[in-house]
Design an enzyme around this catalytic site. Structure first.
Site, PDB file in Angstrom:
ATOM      1  N   ALA A  10     -64.303 -23.889 -25.683  1.00 46.92           N
ATOM      2  CA  ALA A  10     -65.451 -24.546 -26.309  1.00 46.92           C
ATOM      3  C   ALA A  10     -66.304 -25.215 -25.241  1.00 46.92           C
ATOM      4  O   ALA A  10     -65.799 -25.650 -24.204  1.00 46.92           O
ATOM      5  CB  ALA A  10     -64.986 -25.579 -27.334  1.00 46.92           C
ATOM      6  N   ASP A  11     -67.588 -25.289 -25.516  1.00 44.81           N
ATOM      7  CA  ASP A  11     -68.507 -26.020 -24.655  1.00 44.81           C
ATOM      8  C   ASP A  11     -69.617 -26.581 -25.527  1.00 44.81           C
ATOM      9  O   ASP A  11     -69.940 -26.001 -26.569  1.00 44.81           O
ATOM     10  CB  ASP A  11     -69.098 -25.117 -23.568  1.00 44.81           C
ATOM     11  CG  ASP A  11     -69.773 -25.933 -22.480  1.00 44.81           C
ATOM     12  OD1 ASP A  11     -69.050 -26.581 -21.693  1.00 44.81           O
ATOM     13  OD2 ASP A  11     -71.008 -25.941 -22.420  1.00 44.81           O
ATOM     14  N   GLN A  12     -70.155 -27.711 -25.128  1.00 44.08           N
ATOM     15  CA  GLN A  12     -71.217 -28.335 -25.912  1.00 44.08           C
ATOM     16  C   GLN A  12     -72.260 -28.945 -25.004  1.00 44.08           C
ATOM     17  O   GLN A  12     -71.937 -29.441 -23.920  1.00 44.08           O
ATOM     18  CB  GLN A  12     -70.649 -29.440 -26.801  1.00 44.08           C
ATOM     19  CG  GLN A  12     -71.702 -30.087 -27.707  1.00 44.08           C
ATOM     20  CD  GLN A  12     -71.246 -31.403 -28.282  1.00 44.08           C
ATOM     21  OE1 GLN A  12     -70.986 -32.346 -27.558  1.00 44.08           O
ATOM     22  NE2 GLN A  12     -71.141 -31.456 -29.593  1.00 44.08           N
ATOM     23  N   LYS A  35     -64.128 -20.363 -20.193  1.00 43.29           N
ATOM     24  CA  LYS A  35     -62.990 -21.277 -20.278  1.00 43.29           C
ATOM     25  C   LYS A  35     -61.812 -20.610 -20.980  1.00 43.29           C
ATOM     26  O   LYS A  35     -60.665 -20.704 -20.521  1.00 43.29           O
ATOM     27  CB  LYS A  35     -63.407 -22.557 -21.016  1.00 43.29           C
ATOM     28  CG  LYS A  35     -64.372 -23.423 -20.225  1.00 43.29           C
ATOM     29  CD  LYS A  35     -64.868 -24.595 -21.048  1.00 43.29           C
ATOM     30  CE  LYS A  35     -65.884 -25.428 -20.285  1.00 43.29           C
ATOM     31  NZ  LYS A  35     -66.374 -26.581 -21.077  1.00 43.29           N
TER      32      LYS A  35
END
Length: 196
Positions: A71-73, A55
């Site tokens: 960011a990724d979660q 990203k």
């Protein structure tokens, strides 16, 4: 050092936007169309880091003068990835599944900047121990909090906190999707300290 470089959050998530705004630095947001399908044999921890980096990279390729945050979660319970439920039925299934169990919220956090020789990407985990939940509690929570766009149906910044028996981790903002403690360190490394 990088006071002139714009800061871009490679996300349109309102939760991440609100968290980054807490730091008081000017920034813009940009959507990054990244394929999120896991690779063969990729663990959830590897996946969130790869997606955060992808990203950031997609936006940095278009804005190479900027400091770009990706960011990724995802939420993981007993090895299973819990996505966003999308609706009340999905949230009910998820909450029944995680009732009385441990849920790990895995966060990939990446930063790219002209001042950094290579991108930085990190994994930040925050753990929630869920109470044993009755069907009535689950139904009431879903009706009142509507956590349909939250991984694992757990909205910690709202009523979801009533579902937990214990929290473990270094940065509670990781539960919402943007670990600010680690991000402050990464911004400083990129030449954009939050303070001073």
């Amino acid at each position: 050092m990088n006071r002139e470089s714009p800061v871009i959050l490679a996300s349109t998530s309102p939760y991440r936007r609100d968290l980054l705004a807490r730091l008081g630095i000017p920034f813009t947001t940009a959507a990054s169309a990244v394929e999120e399908t896991p690779l063969p044999d990729e663990t959830p921890a590897q996946l969130v880091q790869r997606l955060a980096l992808a990203k950031a990279g997609a936006v940095f390729a278009q804005q190479p003068q900027a400091i770009v945050i990706g960011a990724d979660q995802m939420a993981v319970c007993e090895g299973a990835v819990l996505g966003k439920p999308g609706n009340a039925e999905g949230a009910t299934r998820q909450l029944r599944r995680i009732s009385g169990k441990r849920v790990d919220f895995l966060n990939g956090l990446a930063i790219m900047a002209p001042s950094l020789p290579v991108a930085r990407v990190e994994l930040i985990t925050y753990t929630v121990h869920m109470r044993a939940l009755s069907d009535q509690e689950i139904a009431d929570y879903i009706r009142r909090d509507r956590p349909f766009d939250c991984a694992g149906s757990f909205r910690s910044e709202a009523l979801g906190i009533a579902l937990a028996s214990r929290l473990e981790g270094e940065d509670p903002t990781a539960l919402i999707g943007l670990p600010l403690i680690r991000l402050c360190a990464l911004l400083a490394a990129a030449g954009r300290p939050v303070l001073g």
